[in-house]
Design a protein around this motif. Structure first.
Motif, mmCIF file in Angstrom:
data_model
loop_
_atom_site.group_PDB
_atom_site.id
_atom_site.type_symbol
_atom_site.label_atom_id
_atom_site.label_comp_id
_atom_site.label_asym_id
_atom_site.label_seq_id
_atom_site.Cartn_x
_atom_site.Cartn_y
_atom_site.Cartn_z
ATOM 1 N N TYR B 20 45.577 41.067 30.532
ATOM 2 C CA TYR B 20 44.364 41.763 30.122
ATOM 3 C C TYR B 20 43.275 40.839 29.686
ATOM 4 C CZ TYR B 20 41.351 45.444 28.845
ATOM 5 O OH TYR B 20 40.228 46.384 28.966
ATOM 6 N N ALA B 21 43.810 39.874 28.726
ATOM 7 C CA ALA B 21 42.817 39.061 28.315
ATOM 8 C C ALA B 21 42.163 38.335 29.086
ATOM 9 C CB ALA B 21 43.391 38.159 26.957
ATOM 10 N N ALA B 22 42.496 38.167 30.407
ATOM 11 C CA ALA B 22 41.946 37.115 31.432
ATOM 12 C C ALA B 22 40.921 38.011 32.126
ATOM 13 C CB ALA B 22 42.979 36.882 32.353
ATOM 14 N N THR B 23 40.829 39.297 32.126
ATOM 15 C CA THR B 23 39.819 39.777 32.906
ATOM 16 C C THR B 23 38.320 39.533 32.289
ATOM 17 O OG1 THR B 23 39.971 41.900 31.314
ATOM 18 C CG2 THR B 23 41.240 41.860 33.330
ATOM 19 N N PRO B 24 37.296 39.439 33.145
ATOM 20 C CA PRO B 24 36.011 39.310 32.595
ATOM 21 C C PRO B 24 35.415 40.179 31.638
ATOM 22 C CG PRO B 24 36.067 39.687 35.053
ATOM 23 C CD PRO B 24 37.257 39.921 34.516
ATOM 24 N N THR B 25 34.711 39.852 30.739
ATOM 25 C CA THR B 25 33.775 40.807 29.708
ATOM 26 C C THR B 25 33.367 41.785 30.354
ATOM 27 O OG1 THR B 25 33.230 38.557 28.959
ATOM 28 C CG2 THR B 25 32.992 40.340 27.545
ATOM 29 N N THR B 26 32.519 41.651 31.551
ATOM 30 C CA THR B 26 32.238 43.196 31.806
ATOM 31 C C THR B 26 32.827 44.076 32.281
ATOM 32 O OG1 THR B 26 32.122 41.858 33.994
ATOM 33 C CG2 THR B 26 29.846 41.785 33.271
ATOM 34 N N LEU B 27 34.061 43.866 32.769
ATOM 35 C CA LEU B 27 35.191 44.718 33.228
ATOM 36 C C LEU B 27 35.563 45.251 31.841
ATOM 37 C CD1 LEU B 27 36.855 43.427 36.162
ATOM 38 C CD2 LEU B 27 35.081 45.124 36.085
ATOM 39 N N LYS B 28 35.562 44.397 30.730
ATOM 40 C CA LYS B 28 36.274 44.849 29.421
ATOM 41 C C LYS B 28 35.218 46.032 28.840
ATOM 42 C CE LYS B 28 38.957 41.100 28.206
ATOM 43 N NZ LYS B 28 38.902 40.103 27.265
ATOM 44 N N VAL B 80 33.057 46.863 41.219
ATOM 45 C CA VAL B 80 32.281 45.618 40.504
ATOM 46 C C VAL B 80 33.369 44.533 40.567
ATOM 47 C CG1 VAL B 80 31.260 44.675 38.385
ATOM 48 C CG2 VAL B 80 30.256 46.787 39.578
ATOM 49 N N ASN B 81 34.573 45.075 40.439
ATOM 50 C CA ASN B 81 35.664 43.865 40.052
ATOM 51 C C ASN B 81 35.615 42.938 41.508
ATOM 52 O OD1 ASN B 81 37.921 42.538 39.129
ATOM 53 N ND2 ASN B 81 39.204 44.367 39.231
ATOM 54 N N LYS B 82 35.524 41.725 41.040
ATOM 55 C CA LYS B 82 35.327 40.750 42.030
ATOM 56 C C LYS B 82 36.650 40.281 42.645
ATOM 57 C CE LYS B 82 32.116 38.045 39.418
ATOM 58 N NZ LYS B 82 32.322 38.907 38.394
ATOM 59 N N ASP B 83 37.918 40.735 42.082
ATOM 60 C CA ASP B 83 39.286 40.646 42.530
ATOM 61 C C ASP B 83 39.356 41.636 43.446
ATOM 62 O OD1 ASP B 83 40.465 39.957 39.497
ATOM 63 O OD2 ASP B 83 39.564 38.590 40.780
#
Lengths: 628, 115
Positions: B20-28, B80-83
């Motif tokens: 989870y820590a790897a997700t970008p800040t915007t998504l967090k 919005v998620n780039k993945d």
């Protein structure tokens, strides 16, 4: 152009379904669009279209159950995707809110079982979404661990929640389903418990010919379409298949729901037709390519090209021009023609998928095309005929073809005009509920019950009055402050849908609320008869008397043309009613209540409000009633 | 058996955390917003359980507005998620504009329903 849709639209008998079917199709279309594009904008539009649907018809519960079913199907078959989430989740939240806005639905949107399916699937969808998300960010080994952990804990919680829910729902007698929905799910429910729903002729199961009448040629294009949907099975095509299967089942329960089935049939046959045209035109094009490539002026081709009708010639020209273009573009054009013909809306999404090239010999495809075009032409002719003959008869003026020409029966309007001009403005008229709207509109008088059959007890009161002997009926009508009673009688001219034929429903509905009306009292050998073999209860009831009063004077024998027998009791006098008007063909007869006598023979119980003690009043008057 | 599941649970927890820590800040941020909305809904439900559901439409509109914004935020996150391969060519501005539109409609209905 489907006749079943016309039957409900302005060309036929207008009802709120005309608008509702449009709203239904728009909602489905937007749902599929959202599913395909995954854009939130269409999800919003979908919710708004759903709101439009809720406003227009009570059949919106069909949508709110079909869409969750489809979502569940997609999840179960492993076609979950984030687009599914975007399509469904906002719809549920916004849709429930919007449905709750409509006053008729109100809090039913969250409390009745009809909507629970959507919430359940909502929760399931979230669980599945979470599972997929975690699967995405974890390694497979860890995921297995997570699964075992969650399953063991989650199962306990789940069981507890389900137990609570089931207890909540089972506490209400109909398990939270409303009468309308129950009668749809269990076709025998209405006839057992709610006779008034069963009595409407549109709520009966349809006969096989009515299927053909309503959707004609589409009837055998539909299975072809279903098969065509399976070939590239996408989310959208699985939805259409589900839609058509459920609508076939429900239209088998109620004739009125043929209307919901009709658009599905159109869509399916549109798909089938487009596939067929696809194959034919592609093979024509292919063959032409081949033939034109090898020989310049082949006489055989020229003659076959001339035999073909206009639009085929256009196609041939187009194929020469567009040899270099991709085949899918031309097929889309063909589909557009067919779509306009068959009034379907959403096939382009499905037909964009790749197809295996299937080439038939030239003559076969030309003949096939010709036949399809002819079939389409016949379909148009049939639709127009059905619309003109069967569905746009203004049922208030009847016509018949005699050897002298067209004979018009204008009795209904005659009777209503009489009422309008010869009665006081606030006189009340009692009749069976079928004529309520007409009387209110044309005669401008208050009626007791009308077509908006929302109060079953009220209708049962009128039904009881019609089935009781004169004195009891007079008392009921007097308590309702009725001045005039109107009956429709078709015995002189042979009009089959008159009140005597509807009498069995009066008995059943009345008997449903007032138990002293027992149907076997009116039956002889299980049939309703009005001839000399009829039961005394039947011969004494108000409906019989009002219909056949002085009928024997018309031909000396009292021969009823509808029932085709002579009537049982020919010479009788009315003691509590007097005849004030009978129309030209004796189709509508109006009677006035005689005022009560000043000198009363024997005791007469004062009638209190009819809802408080109807049964005691009935039994009280029954004892003294000389007619029984 | 319990020990191994305990250890497994811990390992699971750790891996979840690291992933989870790897997700970008915007998504967090969006996730935080979703959490807040759900938390608000829960508070409303608890309040209703205590006080009773008299103005039921207010309760319904309140809870559904929280749930609605949560759902819409999740949709935004998905888009919005780039993945996410399906939404590769959807510009994030468009996704946000859709999100705002949906929220507008939702809140319009809520205001109407609050009573």
């Amino acid at each position: 152009m489907v006749p079943s849709y016309i039957s409900r639209s302005v060309a036929g008998s207008y009802d709120n379904e005309a608008v509702a079917i449009f709203a239904l199709i728009i909602t489905f279309y937007l749902y599929i669009k959202t599913l395909n594009t995954g854009s939130l904008f269409y999800a919003t539009l979908n919710a708004i279209a759903y709101f439009y649907m809720v406003c227009s018809w009570g059949g919106y519960t069909f949508i709110i159950n079909l869409i969750p079913m489809h979502v569940l199907l997609c999840i179960v078959t492993g076609r979950y995707s984030s687009r599914l989430y975007i399509a469904y989740a906002p719809l549920v939240v916004l849709g429930t809110l919007l449905a709750a806005l409509v006053p008729v639905v109100g809090f039913n949107a969250v409390m009745t079982s009809e909507h629970f399916a959507s919430f359940l699937v909502f929760i399931i969808l979230h669980v599945v979404a979470l599972v997929y998300y975690i699967k995405g960010i974890l390694s497979p080994k860890m995921f297995k661990v997570a699964v075992t952990l969650v399953v063991s804990v989650g199962l306990v919680v789940c069981c507890a929640v389900i137990a609570i829910l089931v207890a909540l729902v089972a506490s209400s007698p109909t398990k939270g389903w409303s009468g309308r929905s129950l009668s749809l799910l269990d076709p025998t429910y209405a006839s057992k418990y709610i006779p008034i729903i069963a009595s409407v002729s549109e709520h009966q199961p349809p006969t096989w010919p009515s299927y053909f009448m309503d959707i004609n040629v589409l009837a055998f294009l539909v299975p072809a379409g279903i098969i065509a949907c399976f070939l590239p099975l996408s989310d959208a095509s699985s939805f259409v298949v589900l839609y058509i299967v459920t609508s076939v089942y429900f239209s088998g329960v109620m004739v009125r729901l043929m209307l919901v089935f009709a658009p599905a049939a159109c869509i399916m046959s549109g798909i089938a037709l487009s596939q067929a045209f696809d194959v034919f035109t592609r093979s024509i094009k292919f063959q032409l390519l081949r033939i034109l490539g090898f020989s310049e002026a082949d006489a055989g081709d020229g003659s076959s090209a001339n035999v073909v009708p206009e639009n085929d010639a256009v196609k041939v020209d187009k194929s020469e021009e567009t040899i270099k273009e991709r085949p899918s573009r031309k097929n889309k054009k063909k589909e557009k023609e067919q779509m306009e013909k068959a009034q379907a809306e959403k096939t382009s999404a499905k037909s964009k998928t790749e197809k295996r090239l299937l080439v038939l010999p030239m003559e076969l495809s030309v003949i096939g095309l010709l036949l399809l075009v002819f079939m389409g032409a016949f379909y148009v002719v049939h639709c127009v005929w059905a619309a003109a003959e069967a569905y746009s008869a203004p049922s208030i003026v009847l016509t018949s073809y005699t050897h002298e020409g067209l004979h018009v029966f204008d009795d209904f309007r005659e009777a209503y005009a009489w009422l309008r001009h010869n009665t006081e403005v606030d006189d009340k008229v009692a009749s069976w509920w079928d004529y309520g709207y007409q009387t209110t509109a044309m005669a401008n008088r208050t009626v007791i019950v009308d077509n908006n059959t929302w109060n079953n007890t009220h209708i049962a009161t009128v039904g009881t009055a019609m089935s009781s002997p004169e004195k009891a009926a007079w008392e009921i009508f007097n308590s309702l402050d009725v001045k005039y009673v109107l009956v429709v009688f078709g015995g002189l001219v042979g009009y089959p849908s008159d009140d005597i034929n509807k009498f069995l429903w009066m008995v059943r509905i009345g008997g449903g609320v007032f138990p002293h009306i027992k149907e076997p009292d009116y039956l002889r050998d299980g049939q309703y008869r009005i001839d000399s073999q009829a039961t005394p209860t039947m011969l004494n009831c108000l409906m019989y008397k009002l219909s056949y009063y002085r009928f024997v004077e018309t031909d000396g024998k009292g021969f009823d043309r509808v029932r085709r027998t002579e009537i049982g009791k020919k010479y009788f006098k009315l003691t509590h009613f007097e005849e004030v008007f009978t129309t030209h063909h004796w189709m509508v007869r109006i009677y006035k209540l005689k005022p009560s006598k000043n000198r009363i023979r024997g005791k007469m119980k004062k009638s209190k409000s009819r809802t408080s003690t109807p049964s005691s009043k009935r039994s009280g008057s029954r004892k003294k009633n000389p007619w029984q | 058996m319990a020990r191994s599941t305990g250890k497994d649970a811990q390992a699971l927890f750790h891996s979840l955390r690291s992933a989870y820590a790897a997700t970008p800040t915007t998504l967090k941020i969006i996730d935080l917003y979703v959490g807040f909305a759900v938390f608000t809904a829960l508070i409303q439900v608890v309040y209703m359980a205590i006080v009773g559901s008299f103005p039921f439409n207010s309760f319904l509109s309140g809870v559904l507005s929280c749930v609605g914004t949560a759902v819409l935020a999740v949709c935004l996150r998905i888009q919005v998620n780039k993945d996410n391969k399906e939404f590769k060519d959807l510009p994030p501005e468009r996704a946000f504009a859709d999100f705002v539109l949906c929220n507008l409609v939702l809140h319009l209905v809520i205001m109407n329903f609050l009573g």
